[in-house]
Every structure is written in structure tokens, then in C-alpha cells.
Write a protein that holds these residues in place. Structure first.
Motif, PDB file in Angstrom:
ATOM      1  N   ARG A   7      27.091  78.876  -8.782  1.00  0.00           N
ATOM      2  CA  ARG A   7      28.515  78.771  -9.119  1.00  0.00           C
ATOM      3  C   ARG A   7      28.903  77.327  -9.415  1.00  0.00           C
ATOM      4  O   ARG A   7      29.626  77.050 -10.367  1.00  0.00           O
ATOM      5  CB  ARG A   7      29.377  79.330  -7.977  1.00  0.00           C
ATOM      6  CG  ARG A   7      29.370  80.834  -7.842  1.00  0.00           C
ATOM      7  CD  ARG A   7      30.538  81.327  -6.997  1.00  0.00           C
ATOM      8  NE  ARG A   7      30.550  80.736  -5.671  1.00  0.00           N
ATOM      9  CZ  ARG A   7      29.993  81.285  -4.601  1.00  0.00           C
ATOM     10  NH1 ARG A   7      29.356  82.448  -4.719  1.00  0.00           N
ATOM     11  NH2 ARG A   7      30.070  80.706  -3.423  1.00  0.00           N
ATOM     12  N   GLY A   8      28.453  76.414  -8.572  1.00  0.00           N
ATOM     13  CA  GLY A   8      28.781  75.011  -8.797  1.00  0.00           C
ATOM     14  C   GLY A   8      28.207  74.499 -10.104  1.00  0.00           C
ATOM     15  O   GLY A   8      28.880  73.774 -10.850  1.00  0.00           O
ATOM     16  N   GLN A  21      27.395  76.299 -12.781  1.00  0.00           N
ATOM     17  CA  GLN A  21      28.121  76.938 -13.885  1.00  0.00           C
ATOM     18  C   GLN A  21      29.456  76.255 -14.137  1.00  0.00           C
ATOM     19  O   GLN A  21      29.817  75.974 -15.284  1.00  0.00           O
ATOM     20  CB  GLN A  21      28.336  78.429 -13.578  1.00  0.00           C
ATOM     21  CG  GLN A  21      27.051  79.253 -13.641  1.00  0.00           C
ATOM     22  CD  GLN A  21      27.227  80.657 -13.072  1.00  0.00           C
ATOM     23  OE1 GLN A  21      28.070  80.886 -12.192  1.00  0.00           O
ATOM     24  NE2 GLN A  21      26.438  81.593 -13.554  1.00  0.00           N
ATOM     25  N   SER A  22      30.197  75.978 -13.076  1.00  0.00           N
ATOM     26  CA  SER A  22      31.491  75.324 -13.236  1.00  0.00           C
ATOM     27  C   SER A  22      31.337  73.951 -13.862  1.00  0.00           C
ATOM     28  O   SER A  22      32.089  73.572 -14.770  1.00  0.00           O
ATOM     29  CB  SER A  22      32.186  75.217 -11.871  1.00  0.00           C
ATOM     30  OG  SER A  22      33.421  74.553 -11.981  1.00  0.00           O
ATOM     31  N   GLU A  30      30.808  80.505 -17.604  1.00  0.00           N
ATOM     32  CA  GLU A  30      31.510  81.503 -16.809  1.00  0.00           C
ATOM     33  C   GLU A  30      30.948  81.466 -15.391  1.00  0.00           C
ATOM     34  O   GLU A  30      29.725  81.516 -15.186  1.00  0.00           O
ATOM     35  CB  GLU A  30      31.334  82.896 -17.398  1.00  0.00           C
ATOM     36  CG  GLU A  30      32.086  83.969 -16.630  1.00  0.00           C
ATOM     37  CD  GLU A  30      31.881  85.367 -17.183  1.00  0.00           C
ATOM     38  OE1 GLU A  30      32.483  86.312 -16.628  1.00  0.00           O
ATOM     39  OE2 GLU A  30      31.115  85.515 -18.171  1.00  0.00           O
ATOM     40  N   VAL A  31      31.828  81.367 -14.409  1.00  0.00           N
ATOM     41  CA  VAL A  31      31.396  81.212 -13.020  1.00  0.00           C
ATOM     42  C   VAL A  31      31.220  82.591 -12.393  1.00  0.00           C
ATOM     43  O   VAL A  31      32.184  83.259 -12.029  1.00  0.00           O
ATOM     44  CB  VAL A  31      32.401  80.371 -12.215  1.00  0.00           C
ATOM     45  CG1 VAL A  31      31.956  80.236 -10.763  1.00  0.00           C
ATOM     46  CG2 VAL A  31      32.561  78.991 -12.855  1.00  0.00           C
ATOM     47  N   THR A  82      23.283  80.701 -18.122  1.00  0.00           N
ATOM     48  CA  THR A  82      22.902  79.805 -17.029  1.00  0.00           C
ATOM     49  C   THR A  82      21.428  79.427 -17.137  1.00  0.00           C
ATOM     50  O   THR A  82      21.070  78.252 -16.945  1.00  0.00           O
ATOM     51  CB  THR A  82      23.196  80.475 -15.677  1.00  0.00           C
ATOM     52  OG1 THR A  82      24.587  80.819 -15.624  1.00  0.00           O
ATOM     53  CG2 THR A  82      22.861  79.547 -14.518  1.00  0.00           C
ATOM     54  N   LYS A  96      35.576  65.203 -11.846  1.00  0.00           N
ATOM     55  CA  LYS A  96      34.496  66.131 -12.138  1.00  0.00           C
ATOM     56  C   LYS A  96      33.464  66.133 -11.005  1.00  0.00           C
ATOM     57  O   LYS A  96      33.024  65.078 -10.556  1.00  0.00           O
ATOM     58  CB  LYS A  96      33.807  65.754 -13.455  1.00  0.00           C
ATOM     59  CG  LYS A  96      32.663  66.676 -13.859  1.00  0.00           C
ATOM     60  CD  LYS A  96      32.071  66.260 -15.184  1.00  0.00           C
ATOM     61  CE  LYS A  96      30.867  67.122 -15.567  1.00  0.00           C
ATOM     62  NZ  LYS A  96      31.215  68.543 -15.702  1.00  0.00           N
TER      63      LYS A  96
END
Length: 322
Positions: free
Chosen positions: A77-78, A80-81, A86-87, A95, A207
């Protein structure tokens, strides 16, 4: 308070993580050429590859174990963000494309040295008073030492090298390609997120450029929400134990000083905060990170704690949020 004093940081295993169940894994699925092949996107070989690449991208999965657990999902998730994807927390095609931009092999060869074999190694007792009688809190085995060096579970290293003699210098083994990564840039702030069980390094533009799984607080010893200052960064800290500060301490225990070492209760580094008794630190139990609670402090794997420590100083605020 002396920065080496960390009385509230002792691990509280309220949800002890089981050892990875690797014994039944199909050996063919762990062939090195499969793990190092970008086309590998399914099975344990793919998870090992993904975890190594996430670690190299500085979105740590914690202990690399090849299991599709919560720490892998946090890291995905991290990542991807940070990459504008898309998370989902899933290893989808986009990914994989982003991860495979790193063309380095996921596994590399390492030759076991005389120093690796020599140790010294010694079983670490569970009792705090017994720990305090030791001159150092070193590794219990070569498996543990190599696991920490290559950010991997000892079980996975054995699974990758089923016929290797770890006790013989000159033995070549396959290990995750995570040693010698460059130091991270200095952070503008550190964010500890209780809801996601992560510690993030954030730059001046807001960021996130690195993320690590963490254990932080519990119902009895909650994470101190707010912004705190870093007072000191201490590598190889001694640990000053005061049982009066622990609700679950053995009533027969007294104050004690525990020697430095990777199996010290706060691991290999202590980042002291302006909130008394609180800090960010390592742990002797890397597989518990993100899966067990603490006595209020923020625990990371030893290698992730060192990466955070190298990216901060007294000018960097630590934000703790729900």
C-alpha cells in the motif's frame, strides 16, 4: 533523563506472531531462477521477490518471509501510494511493473565467513534478571545473525539453502539482495501512524519516501498522540529496567541494567523523544513487528530502526497520529 534509559520500551507480546510455516513449501517454487525472474507473479517465489524489491524500494515488509501477511500488505500500500498507483495492497500488474523497474536480482550469493561461524553465539534467557547477568546480548545463533543481516526469517534462509552447512566457513548461500543499500535522505518529519502500524519518513514536500512496519502502544500503554522532539539517537544502547514502570512486571524483579546487543530489549538503536520514557527503537523479535503491541514505545526491526536513525537528528519532529 539519560538517553540510554528506555524503561517503557520493553516488548509486550499481546499477540505473539507464530513462526513462519515453511516446512511444507514445494522446493521447486523456491528455485532461485524463479525468484529472480520478473515474470514470476504467483506463489511463494513471487512473494519473496516482491518483499525483497519492496525492501530495496525502502517500503519495508519487515522480516522477509515469503508469506502474504499484514506487513506485506502495508508495504505494498505504501509503495503504491508513493508511486501514484491505485492503493489496493495487492500485487497487481501495475505494481509488479513498478517493482520490476529495479532490475537487480532479488537473491544473490553470500559466502559464509570465519567470523560468521565464530560468533560468539549464546542462548538469550527470557527472564530480565538473567539477561542483566550477561556481558552482552548478542545473537543466539548464526541463523539469527544472518537473518538480521539479510532482513529475512531464519526459516526462509534455511528453506532457500536446504543443503547448505551454515556452520562451515566458505559455504555459499542464497540471500535477499538487501545489504549495502544507500542511506536514506534526511527526513523533514517522521510520522508514526497507529491506524496503519507504520513509521514513515516524509520529505519537505510532504511526500513519503520510506515506510516501515511498526508496533506502537497498547490499550494499557497507548501511543502518545502529538508531535515530539528527538532528544538523542543512541546506537548499541544499554537498557535500564525498572519493574515499577511495568504493570505486568514480575514482582520479584528489581532494577537492572541490561547490556547492549541485538537481543537487548530495545535492539541496536534508541531514538529518544521529548516525551519521557518514550522512543523509537529496534527489537530482538523482528517477526513480532506489526503483529504484537508494545508498552507504548514504537518498535521496528533492528535494520529498519537503524535506517530511520540514520535519516533523523534533533531538528526532525516525530508526529504520532491515530
Amino acid at each position: 533523563m539519560h538517553p540510554r534509559t528506555a524503561p517503557l520500551a520493553l516488548t509486550l507480546l499481546l499477540a505473539t506472531a507464530p513462526a513462519p510455516a515453511l516446512a511444507g513449501t514445494d522446493a521447486a517454487s523456491l528455485r532461485v531462477d524463479g525468484i529472480n525472474q520478473p515474470a514470476t507473479t504467483e506463489g511463494m517465489a513471487a512473494r519473496i521477490r516482491a518483499q525483497v524489491l519492496l525492501d530495496r524500494a525502502r517500503f519495508s515488509p519487515g522480516e522477509i518471509d515469503g508469506l502474504a501477511g499484514s506487513n506485506q500488505r502495508r508495504a505494498v500500500r505504501g509503495f503504491q501510494s508513493a508511486r501514484g498507483l491505485e492503493v489496493t495492497g495487492e500485487l497487481d500488474a501495475a505494481t509488479w511493473d513498478a517493482l520490476n523497474a529495479d532490475a537487480a536480482p532479488a537473491l544473490v550469493d553470500y559466502t559464509i565467513t570465519e567470523a560468521d561461524v565464530a560468533g560468539p553465539y549464546r542462548k538469550v534467557p527470557d527472564d530480565m534478571m538473567a539477561k542483566a547477568r550477561l556481558e552482552t546480548l548478542g545473537y543466539a545463533s548464526i541463523d539469527e545473525a544472518l537473518g538480521e543481516r539479510f532482513h529475512a526469517s531464519p526459516e526462509l534462509l534455511r528453506q532457500l539453502n536446504p543443503r547448505a552447512d551454515f556452520a562451515r566457513a566458505g559455504t555459499s548461500i542464497k540471500v535477499p539482495n538487501v545489504a549495502g543499500l544507500p542511506a536514506l535522505p534526511k527526513a523533514a518529519r517522521v510520522v508514526v501512524d497507529k491506524s496503519d502500524s507504520t513509521v514513515s519518513l516524509v520529505d519537505a514536500a510532504g511526500k513519503t519516501y520510506a515506510q516501515f512496519p511498526a508496533s506502537s502502544g497498547s490499550e494499557r500503554d497507548p501511543l502518545p498522540i502529538g508531535q515530539w522532539e528527538i532528544k538523542a539517537v543512541i546506537e548499541d544502547p544499554t537498557y535500564h529496567y525498572n519493574p515499577k514502570l511495568f504493570w505486568d512486571a514480575d514482582p520479584s524483579h528489581g532494577k537492572a541494567t541490561v547490556a547492549a546487543g541485538p537481543n537487548n530489549p530495545v535492539g541496536v538503536v534508541w531514538i529518544d523523544l521529548s516525551k519521557p520514557h518514550y522512543g523509537l527503537h529496534g527489537t530482538p523479535e523482528p517477526r513480532s513487528i506489526g503483529k504484537a503491541q508494545s508498552h507504548g514505545c514504537v518498535r521496528l526491526t533492528n535494520w529498519d530502526a537503524l535506517a530511520v536513525a540514520a535519516a533523523v537528528d534533533a531538528s526532525v519532529p516525530v508526529v504520532m497520529q491515530e
